[in-house]
Design an enzyme around this catalytic site. Structure first.
Site, PDB file in Angstrom:
ATOM      1  N   CYS A   1       0.841  -1.195   0.000  1.00  0.00           N
ATOM      2  CA  CYS A   1       0.000   0.000   0.000  1.00  0.00           C
ATOM      3  C   CYS A   1       0.876   1.245   0.000  1.00  0.00           C
ATOM      4  O   CYS A   1       2.075   1.175   0.238  1.00  0.00           O
ATOM      5  CB  CYS A   1      -0.871   0.021   1.240  1.00  0.00           C
ATOM      6  SG  CYS A   1      -1.789  -1.492   1.463  1.00  0.00           S
TER       7      CYS A   1
ATOM      8  N   ARG B   1       1.167   1.603  -6.020  1.00  0.00           N
ATOM      9  CA  ARG B   1       1.454   0.610  -4.976  1.00  0.00           C
ATOM     10  C   ARG B   1       0.223  -0.217  -4.605  1.00  0.00           C
ATOM     11  O   ARG B   1       0.333  -1.224  -3.900  1.00  0.00           O
ATOM     12  CB  ARG B   1       1.974   1.311  -3.721  1.00  0.00           C
ATOM     13  CG  ARG B   1       3.195   2.145  -3.958  1.00  0.00           C
ATOM     14  CD  ARG B   1       3.585   2.863  -2.694  1.00  0.00           C
ATOM     15  NE  ARG B   1       4.090   1.936  -1.702  1.00  0.00           N
ATOM     16  CZ  ARG B   1       5.350   1.555  -1.614  1.00  0.00           C
ATOM     17  NH1 ARG B   1       6.234   2.037  -2.445  1.00  0.00           N
ATOM     18  NH2 ARG B   1       5.733   0.708  -0.686  1.00  0.00           N
TER      19      ARG B   1
ATOM     20  N   TRP C   1      -3.788  -1.939  -1.307  1.00  0.00           N
ATOM     21  CA  TRP C   1      -3.727  -3.231  -1.999  1.00  0.00           C
ATOM     22  C   TRP C   1      -4.121  -4.243  -0.931  1.00  0.00           C
ATOM     23  O   TRP C   1      -3.352  -4.533  -0.025  1.00  0.00           O
ATOM     24  CB  TRP C   1      -2.319  -3.496  -2.520  1.00  0.00           C
ATOM     25  CG  TRP C   1      -2.230  -4.703  -3.402  1.00  0.00           C
ATOM     26  CD1 TRP C   1      -2.473  -4.757  -4.744  1.00  0.00           C
ATOM     27  CD2 TRP C   1      -1.874  -6.034  -3.012  1.00  0.00           C
ATOM     28  NE1 TRP C   1      -2.298  -6.035  -5.203  1.00  0.00           N
ATOM     29  CE2 TRP C   1      -1.930  -6.845  -4.171  1.00  0.00           C
ATOM     30  CE3 TRP C   1      -1.519  -6.635  -1.806  1.00  0.00           C
ATOM     31  CZ2 TRP C   1      -1.641  -8.199  -4.153  1.00  0.00           C
ATOM     32  CZ3 TRP C   1      -1.235  -7.982  -1.786  1.00  0.00           C
ATOM     33  CH2 TRP C   1      -1.297  -8.760  -2.958  1.00  0.00           C
TER      34      TRP C   1
ATOM     35  N   ASN D   1       1.069   0.223   6.015  1.00  0.00           N
ATOM     36  CA  ASN D   1       1.537  -0.569   4.876  1.00  0.00           C
ATOM     37  C   ASN D   1       2.278  -1.779   5.430  1.00  0.00           C
ATOM     38  O   ASN D   1       3.203  -1.614   6.219  1.00  0.00           O
ATOM     39  CB  ASN D   1       2.477   0.276   4.004  1.00  0.00           C
ATOM     40  CG  ASN D   1       3.153  -0.545   2.917  1.00  0.00           C
ATOM     41  OD1 ASN D   1       2.599  -1.536   2.436  1.00  0.00           O
ATOM     42  ND2 ASN D   1       4.345  -0.135   2.528  1.00  0.00           N
ATOM     43  N   GLY D   2       1.855  -2.969   5.041  1.00  0.00           N
ATOM     44  CA  GLY D   2       2.523  -4.179   5.520  1.00  0.00           C
ATOM     45  C   GLY D   2       1.511  -5.195   5.985  1.00  0.00           C
ATOM     46  O   GLY D   2       0.319  -5.101   5.666  1.00  0.00           O
TER      47      GLY D   2
ATOM     48  N   GLU E   1       9.962 -12.903 -20.671  1.00  0.00           N
ATOM     49  CA  GLU E   1       9.571 -11.521 -20.349  1.00  0.00           C
ATOM     50  C   GLU E   1       8.447 -11.044 -21.289  1.00  0.00           C
ATOM     51  O   GLU E   1       7.503 -10.374 -20.853  1.00  0.00           O
ATOM     52  CB  GLU E   1      10.811 -10.609 -20.438  1.00  0.00           C
ATOM     53  CG  GLU E   1      10.550  -9.116 -20.386  1.00  0.00           C
ATOM     54  CD  GLU E   1       9.885  -8.625 -19.112  1.00  0.00           C
ATOM     55  OE1 GLU E   1       9.663  -9.409 -18.187  1.00  0.00           O
ATOM     56  OE2 GLU E   1       9.563  -7.428 -19.064  1.00  0.00           O
TER      57      GLU E   1
ATOM     58  N   LYS F   1       4.804  -9.750 -20.132  1.00  0.00           N
ATOM     59  CA  LYS F   1       4.223  -8.444 -20.511  1.00  0.00           C
ATOM     60  C   LYS F   1       2.819  -8.648 -21.064  1.00  0.00           C
ATOM     61  O   LYS F   1       1.906  -7.895 -20.755  1.00  0.00           O
ATOM     62  CB  LYS F   1       5.085  -7.714 -21.552  1.00  0.00           C
ATOM     63  CG  LYS F   1       6.390  -7.150 -21.053  1.00  0.00           C
ATOM     64  CD  LYS F   1       6.279  -5.928 -20.171  1.00  0.00           C
ATOM     65  CE  LYS F   1       6.231  -6.240 -18.711  1.00  0.00           C
ATOM     66  NZ  LYS F   1       7.411  -6.423 -17.946  1.00  0.00           N
TER      67      LYS F   1
ATOM     68  N   GLU G   1       0.346  -9.836 -17.999  1.00  0.00           N
ATOM     69  CA  GLU G   1      -0.042  -8.873 -16.973  1.00  0.00           C
ATOM     70  C   GLU G   1      -0.680  -7.613 -17.555  1.00  0.00           C
ATOM     71  O   GLU G   1      -1.537  -7.012 -16.917  1.00  0.00           O
ATOM     72  CB  GLU G   1       1.141  -8.523 -16.065  1.00  0.00           C
ATOM     73  CG  GLU G   1       2.317  -7.939 -16.797  1.00  0.00           C
ATOM     74  CD  GLU G   1       3.517  -7.682 -15.902  1.00  0.00           C
ATOM     75  OE1 GLU G   1       3.383  -7.761 -14.682  1.00  0.00           O
ATOM     76  OE2 GLU G   1       4.587  -7.381 -16.448  1.00  0.00           O
TER      77      GLU G   1
ATOM     78  N   HIS H   1       9.233 -31.355 -25.551  1.00  0.00           N
ATOM     79  CA  HIS H   1       9.110 -31.980 -24.222  1.00  0.00           C
ATOM     80  C   HIS H   1       7.780 -31.653 -23.568  1.00  0.00           C
ATOM     81  O   HIS H   1       7.648 -31.793 -22.355  1.00  0.00           O
ATOM     82  CB  HIS H   1      10.279 -31.549 -23.332  1.00  0.00           C
ATOM     83  CG  HIS H   1      11.611 -31.919 -23.900  1.00  0.00           C
ATOM     84  ND1 HIS H   1      12.042 -33.227 -23.982  1.00  0.00           N
ATOM     85  CD2 HIS H   1      12.582 -31.169 -24.471  1.00  0.00           C
ATOM     86  CE1 HIS H   1      13.236 -33.250 -24.555  1.00  0.00           C
ATOM     87  NE2 HIS H   1      13.581 -32.018 -24.873  1.00  0.00           N
TER      88      HIS H   1
ATOM     89  N   LYS I   1       2.811  -2.414  -7.771  1.00  0.00           N
ATOM     90  CA  LYS I   1       4.168  -2.284  -8.302  1.00  0.00           C
ATOM     91  C   LYS I   1       5.228  -2.759  -7.321  1.00  0.00           C
ATOM     92  O   LYS I   1       6.170  -3.431  -7.698  1.00  0.00           O
ATOM     93  CB  LYS I   1       4.424  -0.832  -8.670  1.00  0.00           C
ATOM     94  CG  LYS I   1       5.784  -0.633  -9.268  1.00  0.00           C
ATOM     95  CD  LYS I   1       5.705   0.088 -10.566  1.00  0.00           C
ATOM     96  CE  LYS I   1       7.020   0.105 -11.275  1.00  0.00           C
ATOM     97  NZ  LYS I   1       7.087  -0.925 -12.320  1.00  0.00           N
TER      98      LYS I   1
END
Ligand code: F6R
Length: 585
Positions: A2, A28, A71, A97-98, A463, A467, A470, A486, A580
């Site tokens: 947060c 955040r 968040w 936050n936490g 990557e 992209k 998300e 495989h 983020k």
């Protein structure tokens, strides 16, 4: 994850100050927000689910207030669980936050008589302070005593509206104090990015120290209550990431900033790169660690060090690294890569590494971040603030840093520099091409996309898939070309899009063979290469710039992710469920 923000100082439209700060912290966490301000003797708490809309600013004049952008961890997304939270009286207001790991224990042990309204872990903080104040009226002591009871990695700001006092304390989660030239306005924030332009001096709070401030003064105390000196440092804000300018999204802006950032990086970081190369050269085993996109940079780095410098460097996922530390010695070098410098899996990994006395060489984008401060050596990426949740410019800068370091280890910094600059020229062309948008439109209609790469292109395949996932929620999977037979091959059907990263390096022929194999099963093959081939249904022409081709490919992947999101009507800056800065485990 947060964002928390506080203000105390000269009279102003305090709700606007706090909301503007929160808006910049919204990356955040953005499921709900809230503020508490005192205006003309009356305290107002306003909170809401959803993103911050500055038009909803109540425009309250005052001198103190706090805010939060959430968040969710404990308790669903609704108005009741949004911060700030209060004690029973409403005179103690908290943002946090936490995660308070022992909040249930604390509530049942100390707070049986208190009435809770939310399902959050945070609310215990306000009630614990209330409980402490029933024993002694010393608010400073009450905040300290309360914080010492909390388990976990937390940052809190406590607001006593009756006295207009603010208190801030943290353990690992970031919290920064800022003030203007004349020390008339005091701010607290989870990230310096949210400080207004008048902030010229800052101070990064140390763990377990208590910062107290009122309208005209501030003070710092140790956990035992001893007065400490607060040494402010000069702060000049890099505002590159703050305003969106003519772009539609931060992600678009940040992708387009890359040529400038990469050119500046190669022009200004030679000394740090040489230093990093020297430390790797002397180390007894080096480890690159990162999470998500940053891990893919680590993986790419391990290939670059192998092919360019003939060095073995171990890449590891941040959250896995603490299970690998048995190998570390005091001569080992751990190189964490982290845009934010706050990712909890990185911070706890380096704690383990430090216990083994290994040295830490941090590559981070945020000056003063926890990682920056805890590392023995630092290489600042200087990519400017990343405001979009998905990482773009920090990734390409990490690739450039690793490529340059690998070339430096070979005694050829200048060769590395030349290659990065050649890829910069190619990226400029890629950014003006309309083709990525057209291909993205096709991808947006598909449920699955596969991305294939070999050798150094393999991490870029991973990557690119990330992209896409998300930013646009299209399921995408990156894999090493050799893995095709495989298992992955079972998923290829008529029309399945397969992006093939096909640079003209030692992987060229084998990758092409994989393209033939998926094509034979009906795949729609999108070749990314400097050389067209009849096997490709679509061809994205990207000039080969030896190992720096990876950087250009990464930009193509970013654009495909961005445009696929747009084609699906998704906001690429704020993917659902993500934040983020991942500061909780
Ligand atoms: C993906 C993304 C994440 C981050 C990861 C690590 O686009 O942004 O995967 O790369 O959470 O973050 P940092 O680099 O801040 O440690």
């Amino acid at each position: 994850m947060c964002g928390i923000f506080g203000y105390s100082g000269k009279e102003t439209i305090v709700s606007s100050v706090i909301l503007s700060g929160l808006k910049l912290l919204e990356y955040r966490g953005y499921d709900s927000w809230g503020i508490a301000v005192t205006s003309k003797g009356k305290t107002t708490i306003k909170k809401k689910p959803g993103k911050i809309n500055l038009a909803e600013d109540p425009k309250l004049t005052g001198s103190t207030g706090i805010g939060h952008t959430r968040w969710a961890t404990h308790g669903g997304v609704n108005k009741i669980n949004a911060h700030p939270h209060t004690d029973c009286s409403g005179d103690i207001i908290v943002v946090h936050n936490g995660i308070i790991e022992n909040y249930r224990e604390l509530a049942s042990k100390f707070l049986r008589k208190h009435s809770f309204v939310s399902k959050t872990d945070t609310e215990v903080v306000a009630h614990l302070i209330e409980q402490e104040l029933s024993k002694s009226k010393d608010s400073k002591r009450a905040v300290l005593k309360t914080f010492q009871k909390l388990k976990g990695l937390n940052a809190i700001i406590v607001f006593f509206p009756k006295s207009n006092e603010l208190y801030a304390i943290k353990n690992s989660s970031p919290l920064i104090f800022g003030t203007d030239k004349k020390k008339k306005s005091f701010y607290l924030s989870s990230d310096v990015i949210a400080f207004p332009k008048d902030v010229e001096k800052i101070y990064f709070l140390d763990d377990e120290t208590l910062l107290s401030f009122g309208k005209n003064s501030y003070s710092l105390n140790s956990s035992s209550g001893k007065e400490l000196k607060l040494a402010l440092t000069a702060f000049s804000q890099d505002v590159r990431g703050r305003e969106m300018g003519a772009y539609s999204h931060y992600m678009e802006k940040e992708i387009h900033e890359q040529p400038k950032i990469l050119s500046e990086f190669v022009a200004t970081k030679e000394k740090e790169i040489r230093n990093l190369a020297q430390k790797i050269d002397k180390a007894f085993g080096s480890y690159l660690i990162g999470c998500g996109t940053a891990f893919y940079a680590c993986l790419a780095g391990s290939y670059l060090f192998s092919t360019i410098a003939k060095r073995h460097i171990n890449p590891a996922i941040g959250s896995e690294f603490s299970y690998l530390v048995d190998f570390l010695k005091k001569e080992s070098l751990v190189i964490p890569l982290s845009q934010s410098g706050e990712t909890i899996d990185i911070i706890s990994s380096i704690k383990h590494a430090k216990e083994k006395k290994a040295k830490i060489y941090a590559l981070t984008n945020v000056y003063g971040s926890t990682l920056y401060r805890q590392a023995d050596y630092q290489l600042l990426l200087s990519a400017g603030p990343e405001q979009a949740v998905v990482s773009t410019k920090a990734f390409s800068t990490k690739l450039a840093a690793l490529l340059l370091t690998a070339y430096t280890l070979r005694g050829e910094f200048e060769t590395g520099k030349k290659l990065v600059l050649e890829s910069v020229e190619e990226i400029k062309k890629i950014l003006t091409s309309k083709q990525n948008k057209q291909i993205a439109k096709k991808l947006s209609k598909k449920s699955h996309v596969y991305v294939l790469g070999r050798g150094p292109s393999y991490p870029i395949a991973l990557e690119t898939a990330l992209k896409l996932k998300e930013s646009s929620y299209v399921h995408a999977e990156g894999f090493a070309g050799g893995e095709l037979k495989h298992g992955v091959m079972a998923l290829i059907e008529t029309g399945t899009p397969v992006l093939v990263l096909n640079p003209e390096d030692e992987t060229y022929q084998d990758t092409l063979s994989s393209a033939y194999e998926v094509k034979a099963r009906g795949a729609y093959v999108i070749g990314i290469s400097s050389k067209n081939n009849s096997i490709f249904d679509e061809f994205i022409n990207v000039k080969d710039t030896k190992e720096a081709t990876l950087i250009s490919y990464a930009v193509v992947g970013q654009l495909l992710g961005y445009f696929t999101a747009l084609a699906k009507g998704v906001n690429p800056d704020r993917p659902r469920n993500l934040a983020k800065s991942v500061t909780v485990k």
